[in-house]
Design an enzyme around this catalytic site. Structure first.
Site, PDB file in Angstrom:
ATOM      1  N   LYS A  35       0.832  -1.217   0.000  1.00  0.00           N
ATOM      2  CA  LYS A  35       0.000   0.000   0.000  1.00  0.00           C
ATOM      3  C   LYS A  35       0.860   1.258   0.000  1.00  0.00           C
ATOM      4  CE  LYS A  35      -3.529  -2.318   2.745  1.00  0.00           C
ATOM      5  NZ  LYS A  35      -4.195  -2.309   4.064  1.00  0.00           N
ATOM      6  N   ALA A  66      -0.608   0.636   6.155  1.00  0.00           N
ATOM      7  CA  ALA A  66      -0.778  -0.180   7.358  1.00  0.00           C
ATOM      8  C   ALA A  66      -1.686  -1.357   7.061  1.00  0.00           C
ATOM      9  CB  ALA A  66      -1.362   0.670   8.480  1.00  0.00           C
ATOM     10  N   ASP A  67      -1.490  -2.426   7.818  1.00  0.00           N
ATOM     11  CA  ASP A  67      -2.375  -3.571   7.720  1.00  0.00           C
ATOM     12  C   ASP A  67      -2.295  -4.364   9.010  1.00  0.00           C
ATOM     13  OD1 ASP A  67      -3.818  -4.747   5.004  1.00  0.00           O
ATOM     14  OD2 ASP A  67      -3.673  -6.197   6.624  1.00  0.00           O
ATOM     15  N   GLN A  68      -3.300  -5.195   9.226  1.00  0.00           N
ATOM     16  CA  GLN A  68      -3.379  -6.002  10.436  1.00  0.00           C
ATOM     17  C   GLN A  68      -3.848  -7.402  10.075  1.00  0.00           C
ATOM     18  OE1 GLN A  68      -6.575  -5.296  13.429  1.00  0.00           O
ATOM     19  NE2 GLN A  68      -4.861  -4.835  14.775  1.00  0.00           N
TER      20      GLN A  68
END
Length: 184
Positions: free
Chosen positions: A43, A59-61
């Site tokens: 991203k 960001a990612d989770q």
């Protein structure tokens, strides 16, 4: 979260095909930690390559059960109930990754981990919880918002609330101070 911390941001969609990237990396056997990092990087790098000089945060989770199984965001209330049944009475980990890119290249990254123990939930509690909270949890990988009623689901939490909410905020703020973008 960034705006509440006093950081000016502009939110833009990266248009990364997250599902395809996630599926491909999972097929290669990538760990939950590395998957979160790869998605955040994709991203940040994609958007950074488009907009030039700006600093871009991706960001990612990812949520992983103790056996390494990863859960995605629920597609509907029925799937949310199934996820909560899988999580009930067990520990899981949230891997929250953030990557900053400039001019199309990553310049900083951090993956933070929180370990959460969900209390045992009755089917009737799960049914009522999902019915009343669906609009709030439909985009949450664990089917909860820790900053809201979701806190009632847990018997123990180890890790930063920011990490649980999806961003390793304290590490990000430290980096911005090191770069001179925030006062120290």
């Amino acid at each position: 979260m960034l705006e509440l911390a006093g950081i000016q941001v502009e939110a833009l969609a990266s248009n990364v095909d997250e599902d395809a990237l996630r599926d491909g990396l999972r097929a290669e056997g990538v760990t939950a930690r590395n998957l979160a990092d790869a998605l955040a990087e994709a991203k940040a790098v994609r958007m950074s390559g488009r907009i030039g000089q700006a600093m871009v945060l991706g960001a990612d989770q990812i949520l992983a059960l103790e056996d390494g199984t990863m859960l995605d965001k629920p597609s509907d209330p029925a799937e949310a109930k199934l996820h909560l049944q899988k999580l009930s009475g067990k520990k899981h980990k949230l891997f929250s990754a953030a990557v900053i890119a400039e001019q199309g290249s990553p310049v900083w990254r951090h993956v933070d981990i929180a370990t959460l123990t969900m209390r045992s939930l009755s089917d009737s509690f799960i049914d009522e919880y999902v019915a009343s909270e669906w609009d709030n949890i439909r985009y949450c990988v664990g089917c909860y918002e820790i900053e809201g009623r979701g806190v009632q689901l847990f018997s123990n939490i180890v890790g930063s609330q920011f990490t649980i909410m999806g961003l390793p905020m304290l590490h990000l703020l430290d980096y911005l101070r090191i770069r001179g973008l925030l006062p120290s």
